[in-house]
Each structure stands twice: as structure tokens, then as C-alpha cells.
Scaffold this active site. Structure first.
Site, PDB file in Angstrom:
ATOM      1  CE  LYS A  11       0.287  -3.425  -4.595  1.00  0.00           C
ATOM      2  NZ  LYS A  11      -0.778  -4.275  -3.888  1.00  0.00           N
ATOM      3  CG  HIS A  94       3.342  -4.632   0.374  1.00  0.00           C
ATOM      4  ND1 HIS A  94       2.847  -5.670  -0.221  1.00  0.00           N
ATOM      5  CD2 HIS A  94       2.648  -3.509   0.247  1.00  0.00           C
ATOM      6  CE1 HIS A  94       1.755  -5.512  -0.496  1.00  0.00           C
ATOM      7  NE2 HIS A  94       1.479  -4.148  -0.574  1.00  0.00           N
TER       8      HIS A  94
HETATM    9  P1  PGA Z   1      -4.448  -2.136  -3.542  1.00  0.00           P
HETATM   10  O1  PGA Z   1      -2.720  -2.274  -2.890  1.00  0.00           O
HETATM   11  O2  PGA Z   1      -4.893  -0.578  -3.017  1.00  0.00           O
HETATM   12  O3  PGA Z   1      -4.092  -2.315  -4.868  1.00  0.00           O
HETATM   13  O4  PGA Z   1      -5.200  -3.124  -2.850  1.00  0.00           O
HETATM   14  C1  PGA Z   1      -2.603  -1.677  -1.733  1.00  0.00           C
HETATM   15  C2  PGA Z   1      -1.094  -2.257  -1.433  1.00  0.00           C
HETATM   16  O5  PGA Z   1      -0.872  -3.182  -1.630  1.00  0.00           O
HETATM   17  O6  PGA Z   1      -0.203  -1.497  -0.945  1.00  0.00           O
END
Ligand code: PGA
Length: 248
Positions: A11, A94
């Protein structure tokens, strides 16, 4: 047998210099012959990440791209730019991009088609909100997302694609789906692919689960018959990612 694929979604985290540090730290921890390992990192660090991952089993992916070849799209990244620097995967659609950047199923489809044109494997995201789950429309909603995302995608392309099932209520919340919930939807996605294409294509396509995956939950989730690995956010930024990759 489908080969597992475990991808980190960084991210909007880590500077370019922190990226090098984290890749070097994780390299020995994610070394495995048994699964594909992908780090999807912020655009600005892609070139550096490709360089830092050289000689390891880590492949680098992008978190987004535009669906046009080039042109007047200020601030966007073209697929050919990713291809040129050795990026082999791209996360498409996403839920954060759908929610904050107004991506629709139609733009997801355009991006999926474009990624294949450039030989980049799309990790196509789908997933329901908590309200949709509570209203009992999860499978209907996800079937719609998948059917539009794969419009005009050929069977050979679909065989090579990766789908990430990520319930929105499980992303970044610490509320991981139970393995039964995740398996139920991943199975329905595979059945949907069989309907669009055929059983060979459905048997080949890889389907990940994503949403609060940790070193504790990975083994049970990834052991489900229709779950071929994970898309991991928060836990991909820590040494724990090594445990997730070596979940067995
Ligand atoms: P998370 O995110 O493992 O922090 O829940 C997963 C994603 O958004 O791909």
C-alpha cells in the site's frame, strides 16, 4: 496442482530507502521453492525494488496502473512503463482503489486486458462489504465483479490470472474471515470462472484470500481446496511475512 502465490501489498508504506532495507531483511525469510512470492510496492520504489530483489525468488509487482498505453493522464503510470523495468505483476481493482479513486468494474476490466497485452499478470481483486454480507448478496456481488473483470479475457489469459478475494470488512481490521467463509467464496469464484470458460480454466486460475492474514491464520486458510495463497497487507511489512510464505 496449482502453485501457491503469496503476495504482499505494501500500500502507501515505506520510502524507497526503507524498501531496500525491508527487501534485504525479508529476502532470506521468504526464500522458498514451493510458492511464488510477490512484493507489490509503491510506484516510486518499483525500479529500486526490482534491483534489490535480483537474485532472489521475490518478484516485484505494482499496486495499480492505467489502462491506456500513454497520453495526457497526469500522474498516472502506463503498463509499458511497468513492463520496461521488469515488473511482472500488478494489483488491479483493490477495494481501496474502488472506494477512494472511483475505480469501477469497467475500468478494472480495461486494466486487466491491458496488463495481459504487456505480459503482466493481474492480481484481480474482488470482495464484498459488511452490508452486502449481512444482506446475503456476497456471492451475487462477487460473481458480477468477476464476470465484468474477465470480459473479453481469453481462456489462456484467464488461466494465468490471479484473483484475490478480499472481503472489505476483513481488510486492515484484524477481522480475518473464517477459513470456511473464505473457502465458500473462493469456490464460488472458481465455479464462476468455469461458467465463463470451462473446467480446465477454472482448475488453473489461482485464487488468493486477503484480509487480515497473519502468521497465525495463514496455514488454515491456505489449506482450503480453493485457496491458492494470499494477498497480505499489514503483515507483509514485517518479518512475519516470512512465516506466512512458509506457512506449512
Ligand atoms: P490486510 O490488507 O492484510 O492489512 O488486511 C490486505 C489487502 O488490502 O490486500
Amino acid at each position: 496442482m496449482r502453485r501457491k502465490i503469496i503476495a504482499g501489498n505494501w500500500k502507501m508504506n515505506k520510502t524507497t530507502s526503507e524498501t531496500v532495507t525491508l527487501i534485504n531483511q525479508l529476502k532470506p525469510l521468504v526464500a522458498t521453492e514451493e510458492a511464488d512470492v510477490v512484493f507489490c510496492v509503491p510506484t516510486i520504489s518499483l525500479t529500486t525494488a526490482v534491483e534489490a530483489a535480483k537474485g532472489s525468488n521475490i518478484q516485484i509487482g505494482a499496486e495499480n496502473m492505467h489502462f491506456e498505453e500513454n497520453g495526457a493522464y497526469t500522474g498516472e503510470i502506463a503498463p509499458g512503463m511497468l513492463d520496461d523495468i521488469g515488473v511482472r505483476y500488478v494489483i488491479i481493482g483493490h477495494s481501496e482503489r474502488r472506494e477512494y479513486f472511483a475505480e469501477s468494474d469497467v475500468t478494472v476490466n480495461k486494466k486487466v486486458l491491458k496488463a495481459f497485452e504487456h505480459g503482466i499478470t493481474p492480481i484481480v481483486c474482488c470482495g464484498e462489504s459488511l452490508t452486502q454480507r449481512e444482506q446475503g448478496v456476497t456471492i451475487d456481488f462477487i460473481r458480477q465483479q468477476i464476470k465484468i473483470a474477465f470480459l473479453n479475457v481469453t481462456p489462456d489469459q484467464a488461466k494465468a490470472a490471479v484473483i484475490a478475494y478480499e472481503p472489505i470488512w476483513a481488510i486492515g481490521t484484524g477481522k480475518v474471515a473464517t477459513s470456511a467463509q473464505a473457502q465458500e467464496v473462493c469456490k464460488a469464484i472458481r465455479e464462476c470462472i468455469a461458467e465463463i470458460y470451462d473446467t480446465d480454466t477454472a482448475a488453473a486460475i489461482r485464487i488468493q484470500y486477503g484480509g487480515s492474514v497473519t502468521a497465525d491464520s495463514a496455514a488454515e486458510l491456505f489449506a482450503q481446496p480453493d485457496i491458492d495463497g494470499g494477498l497480505v497487507g499489514g503483515a507483509s511489512l514485517k518479518p512475519d511475512f516470512g512465516k506466512i510464505v512458509n506457512y506449512k
